[in-house]
Scaffold this active site. Structure first.
Site, PDB file in Angstrom:
ATOM      1  N   LYS A  54     -11.380  -7.856   6.043  1.00 13.25           N
ATOM      2  CA  LYS A  54     -10.835  -6.961   7.061  1.00 13.25           C
ATOM      3  C   LYS A  54     -11.792  -5.799   7.280  1.00 13.25           C
ATOM      4  O   LYS A  54     -12.215  -5.188   6.294  1.00 13.25           O
ATOM      5  CB  LYS A  54      -9.469  -6.433   6.613  1.00 13.25           C
ATOM      6  N   ARG A  88     -11.242   7.452   3.748  1.00  8.84           N
ATOM      7  CA  ARG A  88     -10.985   6.446   2.712  1.00  8.84           C
ATOM      8  C   ARG A  88     -12.261   5.767   2.221  1.00  8.84           C
ATOM      9  O   ARG A  88     -12.215   4.693   1.635  1.00  8.84           O
ATOM     10  CB  ARG A  88     -10.000   5.408   3.265  1.00  8.84           C
ATOM     11  N   LYS A 122     -12.209  -5.174   2.102  1.00  6.37           N
ATOM     12  CA  LYS A 122     -11.700  -4.312   3.164  1.00  6.37           C
ATOM     13  C   LYS A 122     -12.670  -3.149   3.354  1.00  6.37           C
ATOM     14  O   LYS A 122     -12.863  -2.338   2.448  1.00  6.37           O
ATOM     15  CB  LYS A 122     -10.305  -3.797   2.816  1.00  6.37           C
ATOM     16  N   ARG A 164      -3.655   3.524  12.945  1.00  4.28           N
ATOM     17  CA  ARG A 164      -3.212   4.818  12.418  1.00  4.28           C
ATOM     18  C   ARG A 164      -2.008   5.331  13.212  1.00  4.28           C
ATOM     19  O   ARG A 164      -1.076   5.912  12.655  1.00  4.28           O
ATOM     20  CB  ARG A 164      -4.341   5.841  12.494  1.00  4.28           C
ATOM     21  N   CYS A 222       0.860  -1.179   0.000  1.00  2.00           N
ATOM     22  CA  CYS A 222       0.000   0.000   0.000  1.00  2.00           C
ATOM     23  C   CYS A 222       0.894   1.226   0.000  1.00  2.00           C
ATOM     24  O   CYS A 222       2.122   1.118   0.156  1.00  2.00           O
ATOM     25  CB  CYS A 222      -0.932  -0.010   1.216  1.00  2.00           C
ATOM     26  N   TYR A 263      -2.805  -9.610  16.367  1.00  2.00           N
ATOM     27  CA  TYR A 263      -1.709  -9.132  17.201  1.00  2.00           C
ATOM     28  C   TYR A 263      -1.506  -9.967  18.465  1.00  2.00           C
ATOM     29  O   TYR A 263      -0.590  -9.691  19.240  1.00  2.00           O
ATOM     30  CB  TYR A 263      -1.963  -7.665  17.573  1.00  2.00           C
TER      31      TYR A 263
END
Length: 327
Positions: A250, A219, A197, A207, A121, A315
């Site tokens: 996502k 976005r 997404k 962010r 990206c 995570y």
């Protein structure tokens, strides 16, 4: 004579419950995200305030962190880069000496069996924080962005990435990247497309982690509207036709129905991203003592597997492996 179903017969102890499980979770299912920063400081480690336990790393610090995780069973990771400088087109994203490119080389040198996925990206590399080239009036331009994304993906392939993962949501980017890779002899390199997404509020902590917040606007013109499910099928079908090898949904917590929709309509492996906001909410509730953290983590991940995911980016991967909760 019994006239009702006695489901409790198969739930009366842990051994039976384990034997009867429809799905299970293993280290083969999990991909750990890492944030690697282009800094001079060798031992750089910058905690991410909104994501307890996560940090930005220098390459040296990343290698030490990954070494522990690999010894605990880590099979795959995905890299997000934080460059030293940004510009209007995100040119740091495709440099041979870029931060992700150097990190890939270092990881593959130290851990050749570790699957290294790279996020493709521009948002981390552009001064404006958007995922593509901007017009003078601030519109994200689709087709001019495709060439740049292809350059990023190709640079990752040359560095040694095992899988490239375009996350930008530009139309046609899988076809453009596939063509660029094939033209340069990387026809066997897999593409894991962020096929579905959504423009989500669950990305907030990311962010901060990736230093990629848009400087203006949002976005929503290129990421999906969270009210839509039919478009998910169209987006996924387009990516399948363009040459994607793995499809991703996502975020995932509020979109398990979308994952199941893809599972029922496509035969490709499916990935799901349990994103930063989902991670941070679980961590925050656990810190307050409101939930059992380990139990909730496992329940959420099993739910994602049950809905149809082959792979889960999350995570918690390191934590689960280091604590021996997943083998």
């Amino acid at each position: 004579m019994n006239t009702f179903y006695r489901g409790r017969r198969l739930r009366r102890n842990q051994a039976l419950r384990t034997l009867m499980q429809d799905v299970s979770l293993s280290s083969n299912d999990l991909i750990m995200p890492y944030f690697v920063a282009d800094v001079a400081e060798k031992e750089f480690y910058k905690p991410i305030n909104s994501m307890p336990g996560q940090a930005q790393y220098s390459i040296h610090s990343l290698l030490k962190r990954v070494e522990k995780a690999v010894k605990a069973g880590l099979k795959a990771c995905i890299l997000f880069g934080i460059p030293s400088t940004k510009d209007s087109c995100g040119s740091q994203g495709w440099l041979e000496t870029g931060i992700v490119q150097r990190a890939v080389k270092a990881l593959k040198s130290e851990f050749p069996n570790l699957i290294v996925v790279t996020d493709v990206c521009l948002c981390e590399y552009t001064a404006h924080g958007h995922c593509g080239v901007l017009s003078p009036n601030g519109e994200v331009l689709n087709d001019p962005t495709l060439e740049l994304l292809s350059k990023v993906a190709l640079s990752h392939a040359i560095a040694g990435a095992d899988i490239v993962a375009p996350s930008d949501m530009m139309d046609g980017r899988v076809a453009a990247i596939r063509h660029a890779l094939d033209q340069q002899g990387f026809e066997n390199l897999a593409i894991m497309s962020y096929a579905v997404k959504y423009a989500s509020s669950f990305y907030g902590p990311f962010r901060e982690a990736a230093e990629s917040a848009p400087q203006s606007g949002d976005r929503k013109s290129y990421q999906m509207d969270f009210a839509n499910s039919s478009q998910a099928l169209l987006e996924a079908e387009a990516d399948v036709n363009e040459g994607a090898d793995i499809l991703m949904v996502k975020p995932i917590g509020a979109y398990l129905d979308i994952l199941r929709l893809l599972h029922d309509n496509f035969s490709l492996p499916l990935a799901a991203y349990q994103v930063s906001g989902e991670y941070s909410m679980i961590k925050a509730a656990a810190e307050k003592g409101w939930i059992n953290e380990e139990a909730v983590i496992l329940e959420s991940l099993i739910g994602i597997k049950r809905a149809g995911a082959s792979l889960i980016l999350n995570y918690f991967t390191e934590e689960l492996l280091l604590k021996g909760l997943v083998k």
